[in-house]
Design a protein around this motif. Structure first.
Motif, PDB file in Angstrom:
ATOM      1  N   ALA A   1      44.849  44.854  38.278  1.00  0.00           N
ATOM      2  CA  ALA A   1      46.123  45.709  37.927  1.00  0.00           C
ATOM      3  C   ALA A   1      46.739  46.356  39.281  1.00  0.00           C
ATOM      4  O   ALA A   1      47.461  46.920  38.999  1.00  0.00           O
ATOM      5  N   LYS A   2      46.460  45.671  40.331  1.00  0.00           N
ATOM      6  CA  LYS A   2      46.958  46.037  41.700  1.00  0.00           C
ATOM      7  C   LYS A   2      46.795  47.545  42.100  1.00  0.00           C
ATOM      8  O   LYS A   2      47.753  47.992  42.272  1.00  0.00           O
ATOM      9  N   GLU A   3      45.652  48.250  41.680  1.00  0.00           N
ATOM     10  CA  GLU A   3      45.658  49.524  41.825  1.00  0.00           C
ATOM     11  C   GLU A   3      45.524  49.963  43.438  1.00  0.00           C
ATOM     12  O   GLU A   3      45.715  51.101  43.724  1.00  0.00           O
ATOM     13  N   HIS A   4      45.246  49.147  44.071  1.00  0.00           N
ATOM     14  CA  HIS A   4      44.990  48.964  45.553  1.00  0.00           C
ATOM     15  C   HIS A   4      45.895  48.443  46.457  1.00  0.00           C
ATOM     16  O   HIS A   4      46.464  47.260  45.963  1.00  0.00           O
ATOM     17  N   THR A   5      46.173  48.866  47.618  1.00  0.00           N
ATOM     18  CA  THR A   5      46.982  48.033  48.617  1.00  0.00           C
ATOM     19  C   THR A   5      46.067  47.601  49.685  1.00  0.00           C
ATOM     20  O   THR A   5      45.464  48.574  50.372  1.00  0.00           O
ATOM     21  N   GLY A   6      45.988  46.300  49.661  1.00  0.00           N
ATOM     22  CA  GLY A   6      44.974  45.592  50.518  1.00  0.00           C
ATOM     23  C   GLY A   6      43.840  44.919  49.687  1.00  0.00           C
ATOM     24  O   GLY A   6      44.011  44.456  48.652  1.00  0.00           O
ATOM     25  N   ASN A   7      42.899  44.725  50.532  1.00  0.00           N
ATOM     26  CA  ASN A   7      41.623  43.901  49.997  1.00  0.00           C
ATOM     27  C   ASN A   7      40.519  44.806  49.285  1.00  0.00           C
ATOM     28  O   ASN A   7      40.110  45.781  49.968  1.00  0.00           O
TER      29      ASN A   7
ATOM     30  N   GLY B   1      26.121  41.031  53.447  1.00  0.00           N
ATOM     31  CA  GLY B   1      26.252  42.225  53.621  1.00  0.00           C
ATOM     32  C   GLY B   1      27.270  42.916  52.964  1.00  0.00           C
ATOM     33  O   GLY B   1      27.515  43.818  52.547  1.00  0.00           O
ATOM     34  N   ALA B   2      28.585  41.920  52.588  1.00  0.00           N
ATOM     35  CA  ALA B   2      29.616  42.409  51.902  1.00  0.00           C
ATOM     36  C   ALA B   2      30.377  41.133  51.590  1.00  0.00           C
ATOM     37  O   ALA B   2      30.091  39.972  52.220  1.00  0.00           O
ATOM     38  N   CYS B   3      30.989  40.993  50.372  1.00  0.00           N
ATOM     39  CA  CYS B   3      31.684  39.699  50.210  1.00  0.00           C
ATOM     40  C   CYS B   3      33.222  40.378  49.539  1.00  0.00           C
ATOM     41  O   CYS B   3      33.214  41.079  48.496  1.00  0.00           O
ATOM     42  N   GLY B   4      34.166  39.650  49.919  1.00  0.00           N
ATOM     43  CA  GLY B   4      35.768  39.997  49.467  1.00  0.00           C
ATOM     44  C   GLY B   4      35.837  39.445  48.064  1.00  0.00           C
ATOM     45  O   GLY B   4      35.329  38.407  47.832  1.00  0.00           O
ATOM     46  N   LEU B   5      36.810  40.009  47.474  1.00  0.00           N
ATOM     47  CA  LEU B   5      37.414  39.390  46.257  1.00  0.00           C
ATOM     48  C   LEU B   5      38.833  39.104  46.440  1.00  0.00           C
ATOM     49  O   LEU B   5      39.892  39.697  47.286  1.00  0.00           O
ATOM     50  N   ASN B   6      39.044  37.847  45.935  1.00  0.00           N
ATOM     51  CA  ASN B   6      40.610  37.136  46.051  1.00  0.00           C
ATOM     52  C   ASN B   6      40.860  36.624  44.900  1.00  0.00           C
ATOM     53  O   ASN B   6      40.110  36.646  43.864  1.00  0.00           O
ATOM     54  N   ASN B   7      41.964  36.079  44.892  1.00  0.00           N
ATOM     55  CA  ASN B   7      42.747  35.577  43.637  1.00  0.00           C
ATOM     56  C   ASN B   7      41.996  34.191  43.060  1.00  0.00           C
ATOM     57  O   ASN B   7      41.994  33.926  41.962  1.00  0.00           O
ATOM     58  N   THR B   8      41.295  33.684  43.953  1.00  0.00           N
ATOM     59  CA  THR B   8      40.888  32.294  43.589  1.00  0.00           C
ATOM     60  C   THR B   8      39.288  32.948  42.653  1.00  0.00           C
ATOM     61  O   THR B   8      39.415  32.049  41.730  1.00  0.00           O
ATOM     62  N   ASP B   9      38.800  33.807  43.014  1.00  0.00           N
ATOM     63  CA  ASP B   9      37.930  34.344  42.241  1.00  0.00           C
ATOM     64  C   ASP B   9      38.277  34.443  40.948  1.00  0.00           C
ATOM     65  O   ASP B   9      37.762  34.148  39.732  1.00  0.00           O
ATOM     66  N   VAL B  10      39.413  35.065  40.807  1.00  0.00           N
ATOM     67  CA  VAL B  10      39.937  35.510  39.332  1.00  0.00           C
ATOM     68  C   VAL B  10      40.438  34.449  38.364  1.00  0.00           C
ATOM     69  O   VAL B  10      40.030  34.090  37.666  1.00  0.00           O
ATOM     70  N   ASN B  11      41.264  33.534  39.253  1.00  0.00           N
ATOM     71  CA  ASN B  11      42.057  32.370  38.605  1.00  0.00           C
ATOM     72  C   ASN B  11      40.971  31.198  38.419  1.00  0.00           C
ATOM     73  O   ASN B  11      41.162  30.718  37.221  1.00  0.00           O
ATOM     74  N   THR B  12      40.007  31.034  38.876  1.00  0.00           N
ATOM     75  CA  THR B  12      38.883  30.120  38.725  1.00  0.00           C
ATOM     76  C   THR B  12      38.086  30.367  37.251  1.00  0.00           C
ATOM     77  O   THR B  12      37.879  29.623  36.414  1.00  0.00           O
ATOM     78  N   ARG B  13      37.422  31.990  37.464  1.00  0.00           N
ATOM     79  CA  ARG B  13      37.075  32.579  36.330  1.00  0.00           C
ATOM     80  C   ARG B  13      37.793  32.373  35.183  1.00  0.00           C
ATOM     81  O   ARG B  13      37.203  31.930  33.719  1.00  0.00           O
ATOM     82  N   SER B  14      39.019  32.648  34.994  1.00  0.00           N
ATOM     83  CA  SER B  14      40.009  32.609  33.954  1.00  0.00           C
ATOM     84  C   SER B  14      40.495  31.462  33.402  1.00  0.00           C
ATOM     85  O   SER B  14      40.781  31.181  32.312  1.00  0.00           O
ATOM     86  N   GLY B  15      40.533  30.266  34.598  1.00  0.00           N
ATOM     87  CA  GLY B  15      40.802  29.100  34.213  1.00  0.00           C
ATOM     88  C   GLY B  15      42.494  28.810  34.453  1.00  0.00           C
ATOM     89  O   GLY B  15      43.052  27.966  33.729  1.00  0.00           O
ATOM     90  N   TRP B  16      43.004  30.106  34.944  1.00  0.00           N
ATOM     91  CA  TRP B  16      44.453  29.965  35.173  1.00  0.00           C
ATOM     92  C   TRP B  16      45.319  28.768  35.834  1.00  0.00           C
ATOM     93  O   TRP B  16      46.063  28.423  35.693  1.00  0.00           O
ATOM     94  N   TYR B  17      44.200  28.104  36.680  1.00  0.00           N
ATOM     95  CA  TYR B  17      44.772  26.784  37.510  1.00  0.00           C
ATOM     96  C   TYR B  17      45.356  25.930  36.434  1.00  0.00           C
ATOM     97  O   TYR B  17      45.936  24.944  36.827  1.00  0.00           O
ATOM     98  N   SER B  18      44.705  25.781  35.414  1.00  0.00           N
ATOM     99  CA  SER B  18      44.943  24.718  34.525  1.00  0.00           C
ATOM    100  C   SER B  18      46.560  24.541  34.219  1.00  0.00           C
ATOM    101  O   SER B  18      46.865  25.637  34.044  1.00  0.00           O
ATOM    102  N   LYS B  19      47.029  23.380  34.214  1.00  0.00           N
ATOM    103  CA  LYS B  19      48.328  23.274  33.643  1.00  0.00           C
ATOM    104  C   LYS B  19      48.831  23.606  32.275  1.00  0.00           C
ATOM    105  O   LYS B  19      49.811  23.635  32.044  1.00  0.00           O
ATOM    106  N   ALA B  20      47.751  23.921  31.622  1.00  0.00           N
ATOM    107  CA  ALA B  20      47.965  24.392  30.155  1.00  0.00           C
ATOM    108  C   ALA B  20      48.419  25.844  30.331  1.00  0.00           C
ATOM    109  O   ALA B  20      49.209  26.463  29.286  1.00  0.00           O
TER     110      ALA B  20
END
Length: 361
Positions: free
Chosen positions: A350-356, A43-62
């Protein structure tokens, strides 16, 4: 076409990189529930930092830069995800599902069909649920909810009775469970004063509400334009995002806990205002993972640092009780269509919104 596998619309992440790695498919194979699983119509799916960071590869120590949501010049192949291990692509991301059970696999009570549920996103070994090393994440180690349908182990689909909309309920699973996990690790009680940097974000707003629920005094930090929205969450005080003199801005406040998902260059200032014997708990570093720590501050002031990622099995079930009792409220900032997930992530980054931010199939 008789006998053809059912299909569905899905936003599929094809690999690590920029927003263009998310590709819309009108006819992606619809999953079928395996033994012990349920099929959920999303019905709905929230967006969070894990989605962004996994897609970009940010978690890598590189990667040593703040979360940008874009592609990075170098990402190690061996550690690009939250768990420090590769995942397979293509992958449907999205963990924070609210929806209806429309099918069950073998061994699951058919009476669950028709239940409205939200997801517990931590995929645990059913024979050893406390072993963190045997834990995966919904939308990472298996396909998640950025699609019209998804499957998940039956024990991870938690029935909920609520008048809130699907979009509102989809704000809770990741942000609020992350926040509750942090507060639990730091043993926050009514005797604490909790400082929350980044209080305008999904996890930050959840920290404010859940710390207040525990009876703690809460001081929120956020950029001034976002103060009116943050105020609705009920903090005792709101400060600017990064005061030049935080100690003076706090006045007589005695901060016993810093609950942080920000990190970055301001981090030492946060540590310096902790009372002797204080606790720092962390579940993110959106402003940058590399910080300067004076170990003398750490040990001479008897501080305790706790990292928090994998939550206890009962956290999400307890959140459902809080929701049903009206003890916590959703902080829904905006909704986007699932086809517009790239735009939703761009706004989130871009943190355009306050909240989820939540996407709707």
């Amino acid at each position: 076409m008789s006998g053809a596998q059912p299909t569905m619309g899905a936003m599929v992440t094809m690999g690590h990189g920029d927003l263009d790695q998310m590709v819309w498919h009108d006819a992606w194979p619809r999953p079928a529930p395996a033994a012990g699983e349920v099929l959920i119509k999303v019905g709905a799916c929230g967006l969070n930092n894990t989605d962004v960071n996994t897609r970009s590869g940010w978690y890598s120590k590189a990667v040593t830069a703040p979360t940008t949501g874009g592609a990075f010049e170098a990402v190690n192949e061996e550690d690009p995800t939250w768990g420090g291990a590769p995942i397979s692509f293509p992958r449907i991301q999205g963990a924070d599902v609210c929806g209806e059970i429309v099918g069950v696999g073998a061994g699951v009570n058919p009476g669950r069909i028709g239940e409205r549920v939200i997801t517990d996103n931590w995929l645990r070994d059913p024979d050893d649920p406390q072993d963190m090393n045997k834990t995966g994440y919904f939308g990472s180690e298996r396909d998640g909810g950025f699609a019209e349908f998804t499957t998940i182990p039956a024990q991870n689909a938690i029935a909920i009775q609520s008048e809130l909309s699907d979009a509102e309920l989809a704000t809770f699973s990741c942000s609020y469970s992350t926040a509750e996990g942090m507060l639990s690790r730091a043993n926050v009680t009514k005797d604490d004063t909790v400082l929350v940097p980044g209080a305008s974000g999904g996890v930050g707003g959840a920290l404010v509400q859940l710390a207040k629920r525990r009876g703690a005094r809460v001081i929120a930090m956020a950029s001034k334009p976002k103060h009116p929205e943050v105020a609705r969450l009920g903090p005792d005080r709101i400060l600017p995002r990064d005061p030049d003199d935080l100690r003076s801005a706090l006045g007589d406040e005695k901060v016993t806990v810093v609950a942080d998902i920000v990190g970055g260059s301001y981090w030492p200032t946060l540590i310096d205002v902790l009372e002797r014997g204080g606790r720092y708990t962390c579940s993110g570093a959106i402003a940058g993972p590399m910080v300067n720590l004076d170990l003398r501050t750490f040990y001479l002031r008897d501080l305790t640092f706790t990292g928090s990622t994998i939550i206890a099995p009962d956290v999400t079930r307890n959140l459902v009780k809080y929701i049903e009792a009206g003890e916590i409220q959703p902080a829904l900032a905006a909704t986007y269509g699932l086809r517009d997930l790239r735009d939703a992530q761009a706004a989130f980054i871009a943190k355009e919104h306050t909240g989820n931010i939540v996407v709707l199939p």
